[in-house]
Design a protein around this motif. Structure first.
Motif, PDB file in Angstrom:
ATOM      1  N   THR A  89       6.643 -21.306  -4.488  1.00  7.08           N
ATOM      2  CA  THR A  89       7.486 -20.110  -4.436  1.00  7.08           C
ATOM      3  C   THR A  89       8.542 -20.291  -3.355  1.00  7.08           C
ATOM      4  O   THR A  89       8.375 -21.088  -2.443  1.00  7.08           O
ATOM      5  CB  THR A  89       6.678 -18.831  -4.091  1.00  7.08           C
ATOM      6  OG1 THR A  89       6.311 -18.882  -2.714  1.00  7.08           O
ATOM      7  CG2 THR A  89       5.454 -18.670  -4.955  1.00  7.08           C
ATOM      8  N   SER A  90       9.610 -19.517  -3.481  1.00  4.50           N
ATOM      9  CA  SER A  90      10.609 -19.497  -2.411  1.00  4.50           C
ATOM     10  C   SER A  90      10.050 -18.631  -1.289  1.00  4.50           C
ATOM     11  O   SER A  90       9.035 -17.971  -1.461  1.00  4.50           O
ATOM     12  CB  SER A  90      11.916 -18.917  -2.937  1.00  4.50           C
ATOM     13  OG  SER A  90      11.734 -17.564  -3.231  1.00  4.50           O
ATOM     14  N   SER A  91      10.733 -18.625  -0.137  1.00  9.63           N
ATOM     15  CA  SER A  91      10.142 -17.944   1.017  1.00  9.63           C
ATOM     16  C   SER A  91      10.024 -16.431   0.846  1.00  9.63           C
ATOM     17  O   SER A  91       9.211 -15.798   1.486  1.00  9.63           O
ATOM     18  CB  SER A  91      10.937 -18.281   2.268  1.00  9.63           C
ATOM     19  OG  SER A  91      12.305 -18.108   2.025  1.00  9.63           O
ATOM     20  N   LEU A 137       3.721 -23.939   0.037  1.00 11.01           N
ATOM     21  CA  LEU A 137       4.403 -23.305  -1.089  1.00 11.01           C
ATOM     22  C   LEU A 137       5.877 -23.690  -1.158  1.00 11.01           C
ATOM     23  O   LEU A 137       6.468 -23.760  -2.232  1.00 11.01           O
ATOM     24  CB  LEU A 137       4.285 -21.784  -0.986  1.00 11.01           C
ATOM     25  CG  LEU A 137       2.915 -21.215  -1.320  1.00 11.01           C
ATOM     26  CD1 LEU A 137       2.842 -19.746  -0.938  1.00 11.01           C
ATOM     27  CD2 LEU A 137       2.588 -21.388  -2.806  1.00 11.01           C
ATOM     28  N   PHE A 138       6.468 -23.938   0.015  1.00  7.59           N
ATOM     29  CA  PHE A 138       7.853 -24.407   0.112  1.00  7.59           C
ATOM     30  C   PHE A 138       7.969 -25.735  -0.647  1.00  7.59           C
ATOM     31  O   PHE A 138       7.120 -26.612  -0.518  1.00  7.59           O
ATOM     32  CB  PHE A 138       8.193 -24.584   1.600  1.00  7.59           C
ATOM     33  CG  PHE A 138       9.518 -25.239   1.883  1.00  7.59           C
ATOM     34  CD1 PHE A 138      10.692 -24.704   1.374  1.00  7.59           C
ATOM     35  CD2 PHE A 138       9.589 -26.374   2.681  1.00  7.59           C
ATOM     36  CE1 PHE A 138      11.914 -25.311   1.654  1.00  7.59           C
ATOM     37  CE2 PHE A 138      10.803 -26.982   2.963  1.00  7.59           C
ATOM     38  CZ  PHE A 138      11.969 -26.449   2.447  1.00  7.59           C
ATOM     39  N   THR A 139       9.030 -25.874  -1.438  1.00  5.74           N
ATOM     40  CA  THR A 139       9.139 -27.057  -2.297  1.00  5.74           C
ATOM     41  C   THR A 139       9.507 -28.343  -1.541  1.00  5.74           C
ATOM     42  O   THR A 139       9.296 -29.440  -2.061  1.00  5.74           O
ATOM     43  CB  THR A 139      10.232 -26.838  -3.368  1.00  5.74           C
ATOM     44  OG1 THR A 139      11.432 -26.444  -2.694  1.00  5.74           O
ATOM     45  CG2 THR A 139       9.827 -25.782  -4.377  1.00  5.74           C
ATOM     46  N   GLY A 235      18.695 -28.881  -3.307  1.00  7.57           N
ATOM     47  CA  GLY A 235      17.848 -28.380  -4.377  1.00  7.57           C
ATOM     48  C   GLY A 235      17.439 -26.954  -4.105  1.00  7.57           C
ATOM     49  O   GLY A 235      17.722 -26.421  -3.035  1.00  7.57           O
ATOM     50  N   LEU A 236      16.800 -26.337  -5.076  1.00 11.08           N
ATOM     51  CA  LEU A 236      16.315 -24.974  -4.891  1.00 11.08           C
ATOM     52  C   LEU A 236      15.103 -24.721  -5.770  1.00 11.08           C
ATOM     53  O   LEU A 236      14.958 -25.326  -6.836  1.00 11.08           O
ATOM     54  CB  LEU A 236      17.422 -23.938  -5.139  1.00 11.08           C
ATOM     55  CG  LEU A 236      18.133 -23.890  -6.465  1.00 11.08           C
ATOM     56  CD1 LEU A 236      18.896 -22.583  -6.594  1.00 11.08           C
ATOM     57  CD2 LEU A 236      19.128 -25.027  -6.597  1.00 11.08           C
ATOM     58  N   THR A 237      14.238 -23.852  -5.279  1.00 11.78           N
ATOM     59  CA  THR A 237      12.967 -23.570  -5.949  1.00 11.78           C
ATOM     60  C   THR A 237      13.169 -23.181  -7.417  1.00 11.78           C
ATOM     61  O   THR A 237      12.436 -23.637  -8.288  1.00 11.78           O
ATOM     62  CB  THR A 237      12.248 -22.409  -5.225  1.00 11.78           C
ATOM     63  OG1 THR A 237      12.271 -22.672  -3.835  1.00 11.78           O
ATOM     64  CG2 THR A 237      10.825 -22.246  -5.706  1.00 11.78           C
TER      65      THR A 237
HETATM   66  P1  ADP Z   1      14.049 -20.130   0.005  1.00  8.49           P
HETATM   67  O1  ADP Z   1      14.922 -20.522   1.160  1.00  8.49           O
HETATM   68  O2  ADP Z   1      14.323 -18.759  -0.505  1.00  8.49           O
HETATM   69  O3  ADP Z   1      12.626 -20.494   0.199  1.00  8.49           O
HETATM   70  P2  ADP Z   1      14.835 -22.538  -1.381  1.00  8.49           P
HETATM   71  O4  ADP Z   1      14.065 -23.295  -0.406  1.00  8.49           O
HETATM   72  O5  ADP Z   1      14.696 -22.824  -2.800  1.00  8.49           O
HETATM   73  O6  ADP Z   1      14.514 -21.020  -1.239  1.00  8.49           O
HETATM   74  O7  ADP Z   1      16.348 -22.551  -0.919  1.00  8.49           O
HETATM   75  C1  ADP Z   1      17.377 -22.984  -1.739  1.00  8.49           C
HETATM   76  C2  ADP Z   1      18.687 -22.745  -1.074  1.00  8.49           C
HETATM   77  O8  ADP Z   1      18.768 -23.513   0.126  1.00  8.49           O
HETATM   78  C3  ADP Z   1      19.860 -23.204  -1.895  1.00  8.49           C
HETATM   79  O9  ADP Z   1      20.233 -22.256  -2.860  1.00  8.49           O
HETATM   80  C4  ADP Z   1      20.918 -23.424  -0.826  1.00  8.49           C
HETATM   81  O10 ADP Z   1      21.545 -22.219  -0.476  1.00  8.49           O
HETATM   82  C5  ADP Z   1      20.108 -23.920   0.348  1.00  8.49           C
HETATM   83  N1  ADP Z   1      20.190 -25.393   0.411  1.00  8.49           N
HETATM   84  C6  ADP Z   1      19.361 -26.302  -0.117  1.00  8.49           C
HETATM   85  N2  ADP Z   1      19.789 -27.568   0.134  1.00  8.49           N
HETATM   86  C7  ADP Z   1      20.932 -27.450   0.832  1.00  8.49           C
HETATM   87  C8  ADP Z   1      21.877 -28.383   1.377  1.00  8.49           C
HETATM   88  N3  ADP Z   1      21.723 -29.701   1.276  1.00  8.49           N
HETATM   89  N4  ADP Z   1      22.970 -27.876   2.002  1.00  8.49           N
HETATM   90  C9  ADP Z   1      23.154 -26.543   2.113  1.00  8.49           C
HETATM   91  N5  ADP Z   1      22.298 -25.627   1.644  1.00  8.49           N
HETATM   92  C10 ADP Z   1      21.200 -26.055   1.003  1.00  8.49           C
END
Ligand code: ADP
Ligand code: ZN
Length: 436
Positions: A89-91, A137-139, A235-237
């Motif tokens: 999951t995302s945070s 949980l963080f990817t 990348g993103l979750t």
């Molecule tokens: P959360 O932060 O909600 O747990 P994620 O870990 O999936 O969710 O975060 C994804 C977001 O993190 C992306 O949409 C982007 O905004 C940011 N991100 C990921 N990689 C990078 C990167 N290399 N440079 C800048 N921002 C990034």
């Protein structure tokens, strides 16, 4: 080194063919299996048979983060729960988290694309990779882990935090590659310098940093302090986690793994596509993911794409490092301010460290922007005591530089070294008290 020559160097026409075929299959699948997508497509009056090739993508409705949260936890599953082998999951700091559920096939895909990412920066089975992304949980942690394993390098699954131990591992195990957030890389560099470690004497050669915004100047800073080559990975979750796009050895924009994740850039206000080279909101469609595919997901990230050939030989479209977020953008007295602009200015300024915090509040109904930034040890030491807590000429100098870039006034305070909280994961750089 190119990990997957066939797919990474595929000629454009053939790639389009492959993407179209994959899109047809995924749209049919989500329409049949996921009531959420069926309802949205019915409402937009699109049938799976209307989607013949990748250019038909724009007929489909977008998916937003809020919609994904509304169907929490399992509403996007395209397979039975028995076929899911891992969940991330995302945070979820701003509400219910977004869920990514992976089949065995998805874990295989994740391993492949993270292997591509690491190979792009030259990682091989000979490397010792210290994975300081958080496991859980963080990817970030497990995503990188699968890639390291797939490449066949030796993985040190240390996770984030415990900086003393990070430094110890680096020395004892001859770490050649570091994976973590860019802010944590800087923190490790700083802690190492204090412990008297000369990074030139270590085996460290490269780092793969992502998960939060950073600038080109921040890259140079990390490279100089750790004596490594630093690659941006993205990348993103919602899409899969890390491994959506990454830089090759030329460090000139990020190759998007578009045979699996199809990118579009849209105007965030109208939703209309914008041409290559023009900034807008990044939108992704997963073409091969099985567990929780997403269709036209609006990332809120801002960048632009280029299809100019890269001299590494890979044929994929490239995206510029992120230029901001549609939601992180601060509006200060009507002016759009991106935190990345502030960082650019601070890193160029002398006598300050790249540790800063941006504070926004309302005073007498006016937006006030303030930046706290740490002085270097040297500056702090040399400064007479009675100057330390007074307004300093350097503050005015930086305020002036910020004003030139942001076009709005910003109060700068130079604070003592180490007074801004350090982060072992994603740094919290913005405190916007207006919304509280
Ligand atoms: P959360 O932060 O909600 O747990 P994620 O870990 O999936 O969710 O975060 C994804 C977001 O993190 C992306 O949409 C982007 O905004 C940011 N991100 C990921 N990689 C990078 C990167 N290399 N440079 C800048 N921002 C990034
Ligand atoms: Zn390249």
């Amino acid at each position: 080194m190119i990990w997957d020559v066939k797919n990474e160097t595929m000629p454009a026409a053939q790639l389009k063919e492959l993407q179209s075929e994959r899109l047809r299959a995924i749209i049919k699948k989500v329409y049949d299996k996921v009531p959420f997508y069926k309802a949205k497509m019915d409402e937009a009056d699109v049938k799976p048979s209307d989607i013949r090739d990748i250019s038909d993508l724009s007929k489909l409705p977008f998916t937003t983060k809020d919609e994904m949260r509304d169907v929490y936890p399992y509403g996007l599953l395209t397979v039975d729960l028995k076929d899911i082998v891992e969940i991330h999951t995302s945070s979820g700091t701003t509400g219910k988290p977004v869920v990514g559920a992976y089949t065995q096939g998805d874990i295989g895909l994740w391993s492949e694309i993270m292997a591509r990412t690491l190979s792009m920066g030259g990682v091989t089975e000979k490397d010792v990779v210290q994975n300081a992304y958080g496991y859980g949980l963080f990817t970030g942690g497990l995503g990188a882990h699968y890639g390291i394993r797939r490449v066949g390098a030796a993985c040190l699954p240390i996770s984030g935090g415990n900086t003393k131990r990070q430094l110890e591992m680096m020395q004892d195990f001859g770490t050649t590659v570091l994976c973590c957030t860019p802010s944590y890389a800087l923190y490790i560099a700083e802690a190492g310098r204090e412990a008297g470690i000369d990074f030139r004497m270590l085996g460290l050669e490269k780092g793969f940093f992502g998960a939060e915004p950073w600038s080109e100047n921040m890259r140079r800073e990390i490279e100089a302090r750790l004596h490594i080559k630093a690659y941006d990975i993205f990348g993103l979750t919602e899409i899969i986690g890390p491994g959506v796009a990454a830089e090759c050895e030329l460090q000139n924009m990020l190759h998007v793994f578009e045979d699996h994740f199809f990118p579009e850039i849209i105007d965030p206000a109208t939703g209309n596509p914008v041409p290559d080279g023009q900034k807008g909101e990044l939108v992704f469609t997963t073409l091969t993911k099985e567990g929780t595919p997403v269709i036209r997901y609006r990332t809120r990230d801002i960048t632009f794409l280029t299809r100019e050939p890269c001299s590494c030989g890979r044929t994929s479209v490239r995206m510029h490092r992120l230029l901001g977020r549609t939601d992180d953008m601060l509006i200060i007295r009507g002016v759009n301010v991106y935190p990345s602009q502030v960082e650019q200015v601070l890193i160029k300024a002398e006598g300050v460290e790249p540790h800063y915090q941006i504070l926004v509040e309302k005073r007498d109904k006016m937006d006030c922007l303030e930046v706290d930034v740490e002085m270097t040890d040297e500056l702090f030491r040399e400064m007479p005591d009675d100057m330390k807590y007074r307004r300093k000429p350097k503050e005015l100098e930086i305020e002036h530089a910020l004003h030139n870039t942001l076009l709005v006034h910003c109060k700068v305070t130079l604070v003592a070294p180490k007074s801004i909280p350090r982060s072992e994961g994603k740094a919290k750089r913005i405190i916007d008290k207006r919304s509280i």
